[in-house]
Write an enzyme that holds these catalytic residues in place. Structure first.
Site, PDB file in Angstrom:
ATOM      1  N   LYS A 225       1.012  -1.111   0.065  1.00  0.00           N
ATOM      2  CA  LYS A 225      -0.099   0.094   0.011  1.00  0.00           C
ATOM      3  C   LYS A 225       0.834   1.154   0.089  1.00  0.00           C
ATOM      4  O   LYS A 225       1.556   1.616   1.050  1.00  0.00           O
ATOM      5  CB  LYS A 225      -1.021  -0.045   1.279  1.00  0.00           C
ATOM      6  CG  LYS A 225      -2.280   0.749   1.150  1.00  0.00           C
ATOM      7  CD  LYS A 225      -2.142   2.083   1.056  1.00  0.00           C
ATOM      8  CE  LYS A 225      -2.050   2.804   2.195  1.00  0.00           C
ATOM      9  NZ  LYS A 225      -1.856   4.263   2.051  1.00  0.00           N
ATOM     10  N   GLU A 301       8.939   1.369  11.314  1.00  0.00           N
ATOM     11  CA  GLU A 301      10.010   2.067  11.464  1.00  0.00           C
ATOM     12  C   GLU A 301       9.372   3.442  11.347  1.00  0.00           C
ATOM     13  O   GLU A 301       8.578   3.829  10.472  1.00  0.00           O
ATOM     14  CB  GLU A 301      10.882   1.997   9.975  1.00  0.00           C
ATOM     15  CG  GLU A 301      12.206   2.630  10.179  1.00  0.00           C
ATOM     16  CD  GLU A 301      12.075   4.105   9.385  1.00  0.00           C
ATOM     17  OE1 GLU A 301      11.775   4.810  10.435  1.00  0.00           O
ATOM     18  OE2 GLU A 301      12.234   4.226   8.371  1.00  0.00           O
ATOM     19  N   CYS A 335      12.723  10.947   8.672  1.00  0.00           N
ATOM     20  CA  CYS A 335      12.611  10.377   9.942  1.00  0.00           C
ATOM     21  C   CYS A 335      13.556  10.518  10.682  1.00  0.00           C
ATOM     22  O   CYS A 335      13.414  10.705  12.109  1.00  0.00           O
ATOM     23  CB  CYS A 335      11.874   8.876   9.854  1.00  0.00           C
ATOM     24  SG  CYS A 335      12.873   8.044   8.926  1.00  0.00           S
ATOM     25  N   GLU A 432       8.331  16.070  16.147  1.00  0.00           N
ATOM     26  CA  GLU A 432       9.022  15.777  14.896  1.00  0.00           C
ATOM     27  C   GLU A 432       8.350  16.747  13.918  1.00  0.00           C
ATOM     28  O   GLU A 432       7.151  16.624  13.626  1.00  0.00           O
ATOM     29  CB  GLU A 432       8.625  14.142  14.218  1.00  0.00           C
ATOM     30  CG  GLU A 432       9.383  14.018  13.155  1.00  0.00           C
ATOM     31  CD  GLU A 432       9.299  12.594  12.755  1.00  0.00           C
ATOM     32  OE1 GLU A 432       8.135  11.922  12.977  1.00  0.00           O
ATOM     33  OE2 GLU A 432       9.998  11.874  12.223  1.00  0.00           O
TER      34      GLU A 432
HETATM   35  P1  ADP Z   1       2.541  10.719   7.708  1.00  0.00           P
HETATM   36  O1  ADP Z   1       1.872  11.393   8.875  1.00  0.00           O
HETATM   37  O2  ADP Z   1       3.983  10.859   7.357  1.00  0.00           O
HETATM   38  O3  ADP Z   1       1.783  10.796   6.499  1.00  0.00           O
HETATM   39  P2  ADP Z   1       1.493   8.185   8.320  1.00  0.00           P
HETATM   40  O4  ADP Z   1       1.715   7.372   9.345  1.00  0.00           O
HETATM   41  O5  ADP Z   1       0.188   8.866   8.563  1.00  0.00           O
HETATM   42  O6  ADP Z   1       2.590   9.299   8.225  1.00  0.00           O
HETATM   43  O7  ADP Z   1       1.479   7.462   6.923  1.00  0.00           O
HETATM   44  C1  ADP Z   1       2.384   6.692   6.457  1.00  0.00           C
HETATM   45  C2  ADP Z   1       1.611   5.551   5.659  1.00  0.00           C
HETATM   46  O8  ADP Z   1       0.594   4.981   6.637  1.00  0.00           O
HETATM   47  C3  ADP Z   1       0.874   6.017   4.549  1.00  0.00           C
HETATM   48  O9  ADP Z   1       0.682   5.005   3.427  1.00  0.00           O
HETATM   49  C4  ADP Z   1      -0.687   6.091   5.064  1.00  0.00           C
HETATM   50  O10 ADP Z   1      -1.573   6.002   4.129  1.00  0.00           O
HETATM   51  C5  ADP Z   1      -0.803   4.955   5.989  1.00  0.00           C
HETATM   52  N1  ADP Z   1      -1.794   5.094   7.164  1.00  0.00           N
HETATM   53  C6  ADP Z   1      -2.276   6.069   7.606  1.00  0.00           C
HETATM   54  N2  ADP Z   1      -3.092   5.851   8.411  1.00  0.00           N
HETATM   55  C7  ADP Z   1      -3.282   4.313   8.621  1.00  0.00           C
HETATM   56  C8  ADP Z   1      -4.047   3.457   9.429  1.00  0.00           C
HETATM   57  N3  ADP Z   1      -5.046   3.890   9.959  1.00  0.00           N
HETATM   58  N4  ADP Z   1      -3.910   2.155   9.013  1.00  0.00           N
HETATM   59  C9  ADP Z   1      -3.197   1.720   8.087  1.00  0.00           C
HETATM   60  N5  ADP Z   1      -2.099   2.712   7.366  1.00  0.00           N
HETATM   61  C10 ADP Z   1      -2.490   4.170   7.648  1.00  0.00           C
END
Ligand code: ADP
Length: 534
Positions: A225, A301, A335, A432
């Site tokens: 994904k 990570e 990160c 961050e």
């Molecule tokens: P950022 O704040 O850097 O966008 P996220 O942790 O929100 O970091 O996103 C990193 C990845 O995790 C993206 O691919 C995002 O679509 C996915 N993501 C965000 N929320 C969820 C969730 N509830 N479950 C699974 N994947 C998620």
């Protein structure tokens, strides 16, 4: 290639580095928008690629989302739509998991000889290398990273990672174990099965390689994904992987959003493993989704607030350059960014003056222009969040030395910003920020800086700048982080493990350590009729 990457990175991070400093001079000559000018961002350059792949990749075919829905992926230079991309959700994740399951249970991939798998991975690397510049252009367009960074570091790093993991494919084997008793005991190192992988937008290609490389080398199948902000480059390289001979269903790529597609993947009952890179908050959600579904194995990570420690013996010019690189590289969207710059009181004033001057010289502008060091931030949410942190820095009493505002009136450009007199309890020293904001803190003694550097929920990485061997050894052991870079930063060769202590993650990616994430161990115990055979 290893030498090329690491030497580029270390050159990039010293005062004599080639590419970025060359860029600074040439950008001056061309009158590129630079930090400090009031001009608006110029008319964006038209990228030299088209978007060819915008559907989901399931079972070896590009298909629409079951719902027929799409979402726009945006150009960070302007906020305008690049392309509409199929929006996968739970139903598409399910289709992809079925394909991956079939490829794993019935398909050729895990049953192929390791040597055959290796040859396919090598062909994947060759094809990506051949299309280096198209892939780099797509990545720049979708993410706003400087094209030179994509073309000269990130795509070559991707290729190096795949060659590295291809090398592992036929070197994965178990042990024979001298157990007590009349038994012949051996361990088999087997692929886990269907690996779910969720990646962020800050290094779309590199994160793809960190996860897909080891999973494939170990014989797993994958549902990936990608981040909703940057879906394009993964689709392009996946098409090349099919051309390279990767069997259908072994790698499925679903673009879509976190709470829908991402959550469906993390909670799917037929996914055996989930590997995630992103924020600590979402990492906790992933762990919970795994626990609530089938206890799939989890690698995380996550975030960081990494200290970069400039010791009293430092050559200040070099320290300034490396600290600048450690924070501002990739628009500050790393990160592991060195986002707490601790400077010994003896060199502090000189360091602050020079850090300010360096930030004012940073070439910011259209990432397709040669010599540009910094493009726009990824999107409007990040852009606003960074400006809020800058405000909070000012309000909490830090001294704003440079920057502090957006750049131009279009897109998501932010001025390289430097704060001095930062205190540990300020938000800019704790959270961050994920943007081009350097926070400089003064310290007096090594004991003190160790305590302060470790006083964080995170433990991803640290930088140490010193010529003093005792200082280096002492700090290297005392810092509670997954990586310590001494007199270098962001050196990311495929063979070097990476991951976090504390709330920066679980597990290690890259290097031999990453194979553990995608293997399980089967013990095979055979009774021996005659103990004398032992
Ligand atoms: P950022 O704040 O850097 O966008 P996220 O942790 O929100 O970091 O996103 C990193 C990845 O995790 C993206 O691919 C995002 O679509 C996915 N993501 C965000 N929320 C969820 C969730 N509830 N479950 C699974 N994947 C998620």
């Amino acid at each position: 290639m290893a030498a090329r990457i690491s030497s580029f990175l270390s050159r990039s991070s010293s005062s004599s580095f080639a590419l970025l400093s060359r860029g600074t001079n040439s950008s001056l000559r061309r009158g590129i928008l630079r930090y400090g000018t009031a001009a608006s961002v110029e008319e964006p350059i038209k990228p030299s690629v088209n978007v060819e792949y915008n559907q989901l990749l399931i079972d070896g075919k590009f298909v629409d989302a079951a719902s027929g829905k799409t979402f726009p992926t945006l150009d960070p230079r302007t906020g305008e739509t690049i392309a509409h991309v199929s929006e996968g959700d739970a139903e598409d994740i399910n289709r992809a998991v079925i394909a991956a399951r079939k490829a794993f249970d019935e398909g050729p991939w895990p049953k192929m000889t390791a040597y055959e798998r290796q040859r396919i991975l090598l062909r994947c690397a060759d094809l990506v290398e051949k299309h280096n510049d198209e892939i780099a252009a797509l990545e720049t367009w979708d993410s706003g990273k400087p094209f030179e960074q994509c073309a000269q570091i990130e795509v070559p790093m991707f290729v190096r990672l795949f060659r590295y993991y291809a090398g592992w494919a036929d070197k994965i084997h178990g042990l024979t174990v001298p157990a007590d008793g009349p038994y012949h005991v051996q361990t088999l190192h087997e692929p886990i099965g269907v690996a779910g992988q969720i990646i962020p937008w800050n290094f779309p290609l590199v994160m793809f390689a960190w996860k897909v490389g080891p999973a494939l080398a170990c014989g797993n199948s994958i549902v990936m994904k990608t981040a909703e902000q940057t879906p394009l480059s993964a689709l392009y390289v996946s098409k090349l992987f099919l051309e390279a001979g990767l069997p259908p269903g072994v790698l499925n790529v679903v673009s879509g959003f976190g709470p829908t597609a991402g959550a469906a993947l993390a909670s799917h009952m037929d996914v055996d493993k989930i590997a995630f890179t992103g924020s600590t908050a979402t990492g906790k959600v992933i762990l919970e989704l795994s626990a609530r579904s089938n206890l799939k194995d989890v690698t995380l990570e996550l975030g960081g607030k990494s200290p970069f420690i400039v010791c009293e013996d430092a050559d200040v010019d070099k320290a300034v350059e490396l600290a600048h690189f450690a924070l501002f590289f990739n628009q500050g969207q790393c990160c592991c960014a060195g986002s707490r710059t601790f400077v010994h009181e003896r060199v502090y004033d000189e360091f602050v003056e020079k850090a300010k001057a360096r930030a004012l010289k940073r070439a910011v502008g259209d990432p397709f222009k040669s010599g540009i060091e910094q493009g726009p931030q990824i999107d409007s949410d990040q852009f606003k969040k960074i400006l809020k942190y800058i405000n909070s820095g000012v309000e909490s009493g830090a001294t704003l030395q440079a920057g502090g505002d957006r750049l131009g009136s279009k897109g998501f450009y932010i001025q390289p910003t430097v704060f001095s007199d930062v205190k540990d309890d300020m938000l800019i020293a704790q959270d961050e920020i994920f943007g081009p904001v350097q926070s400089i803190l003064k310290y007096k003694s090594t004991d003190e800086v160790i305590k302060r550097a470790n006083n964080s929920q995170y433990g991803l990485a640290a930088g140490v700048f010193t010529q003093n061997l005792d200082n280096a050894n002492r700090l290297m052991r005392a810092l509670r982080v997954g990586t310590v870079w001494i007199n270098c930063f962001d050196t990311f060769d495929a063979a070097i493990p990476f991951g976090g202590y504390k709330m920066s993650g679980i597990g290690r990616e890259k290097g031999e350590y990453s194979l553990k994430n995608y293997l399980q161990v089967k013990a095979v115990v055979t009774a021996l009729d005659n103990p004398a055979w032992l």
